[in-house]
Design an enzyme around this catalytic site. Sequence first.
Site, PDB file in Angstrom:
ATOM      1  N   HIS A  91       0.882  -1.309  -0.041  1.00  0.00           N
ATOM      2  CA  HIS A  91       0.076  -0.090  -0.019  1.00  0.00           C
ATOM      3  C   HIS A  91       0.904   1.183   0.146  1.00  0.00           C
ATOM      4  O   HIS A  91       1.880   1.252   0.645  1.00  0.00           O
ATOM      5  CB  HIS A  91      -0.924   0.004   1.230  1.00  0.00           C
ATOM      6  CG  HIS A  91      -2.291  -0.521   1.365  1.00  0.00           C
ATOM      7  ND1 HIS A  91      -2.742  -1.215   2.225  1.00  0.00           N
ATOM      8  CD2 HIS A  91      -3.052  -0.890   0.173  1.00  0.00           C
ATOM      9  CE1 HIS A  91      -3.759  -1.899   2.157  1.00  0.00           C
ATOM     10  NE2 HIS A  91      -4.088  -1.459   0.810  1.00  0.00           N
ATOM     11  N   CYS A 108      -2.623   2.968   9.072  1.00  0.00           N
ATOM     12  CA  CYS A 108      -3.689   1.871   8.662  1.00  0.00           C
ATOM     13  C   CYS A 108      -4.755   1.702   9.637  1.00  0.00           C
ATOM     14  O   CYS A 108      -5.911   1.789   8.928  1.00  0.00           O
ATOM     15  CB  CYS A 108      -3.103   0.494   8.435  1.00  0.00           C
ATOM     16  SG  CYS A 108      -1.815   0.130   7.455  1.00  0.00           S
TER      17      CYS A 108
HETATM   18  N1  ARG Z   1      -4.167  -7.077   6.580  1.00  0.00           N
HETATM   19  C1  ARG Z   1      -4.517  -5.939   6.108  1.00  0.00           C
HETATM   20  C2  ARG Z   1      -4.198  -6.032   4.522  1.00  0.00           C
HETATM   21  O1  ARG Z   1      -3.530  -6.589   3.996  1.00  0.00           O
HETATM   22  C3  ARG Z   1      -3.607  -4.686   6.391  1.00  0.00           C
HETATM   23  C4  ARG Z   1      -3.966  -3.423   5.901  1.00  0.00           C
HETATM   24  C5  ARG Z   1      -3.021  -2.347   6.105  1.00  0.00           C
HETATM   25  N2  ARG Z   1      -3.802  -1.087   5.937  1.00  0.00           N
HETATM   26  C6  ARG Z   1      -2.743  -0.254   5.197  1.00  0.00           C
HETATM   27  N3  ARG Z   1      -3.446   1.197   5.120  1.00  0.00           N
HETATM   28  N4  ARG Z   1      -1.974  -0.276   4.868  1.00  0.00           N
HETATM   29  O2  ARG Z   1      -5.352  -5.599   3.638  1.00  0.00           O
END
Ligand code: ARG
Length: 269
Positions: A169, A263
Amino acid sequence: MSETRVQRPRRFLVCEPRHFAVQYAINPWMQPDRPVDVDLARGQWQTLIRAYRTHGHTVESVEPVPGLPDMVFAANAAFVVGGRVFGSLFHAPERRPESLHYDTWFKGAGYDVYRPEAVTEGEGDLVWTGRYVLAGTGFRTTREAHREAQEFLGHPVIGLTLVDPYFYHLDTALFVLDDDNICYYPEAFSAGSREVLRRLYPDAVLATREDAMAFGLNSVCDGRNVFIAPQAEALAENLAGHGYVPVPVDLSEFHKAGGGIKCCTQEIR
Ligand code: ARG
């Protein structure tokens, strides 16, 4: 001498980790056979919320839903600027149902929600800089979603390609410091995207792979205070040298799911 940085109060949306767990693996951090300490996770999360409130920020929350262990990662559920809510469409089928619950919250709070046609994961990949949107692609949010976001928001959307699966991300590789500057880890981006970031932010604070692996780029800055993982010690020192004030908050249990401070935090603008 570094300048005095000015804080601006924020409005955050969060979701309590009541049902948080690592039950599937959709990024390289997730190992479903490695246990998560749920009580520790809740305590860490509450410390983050307290830190926000102590620093003058408003925090609102969405009711968590059983069976949606990643719902705590509120950042992924929408991207809001100027009261326009660009909803999410998760890449992983396991996370798709989260959108409905966040959309319901937004509707209850008086917002219309735009439902995207292309895969898009909210503030995970869409980052507001104060002038335009930086938008990640490569692992989750698609180029098509960038186009949809620009059309809906009426703000320029600048696409950036992520190349390292650990930084899947955009908000794991970059965060905004204030209207004029950002902090990022260059090697998480393709060569062309690195060049774009260099041109836009010649004075950016650059992070190392170690900083990034410690979730140091998954930080929230209010213009002055940087809510940052204590594991990212070198980056915190670097930021302090630039006049920002690091506020360490440990979310180690959430790192096991590939998430950190940012996150867990969505900003409503
Ligand atoms: N387990 C989640 C996923 O892989 C974690 C999300 C993390 N969020 C972020 N904004 N990077 O989607």
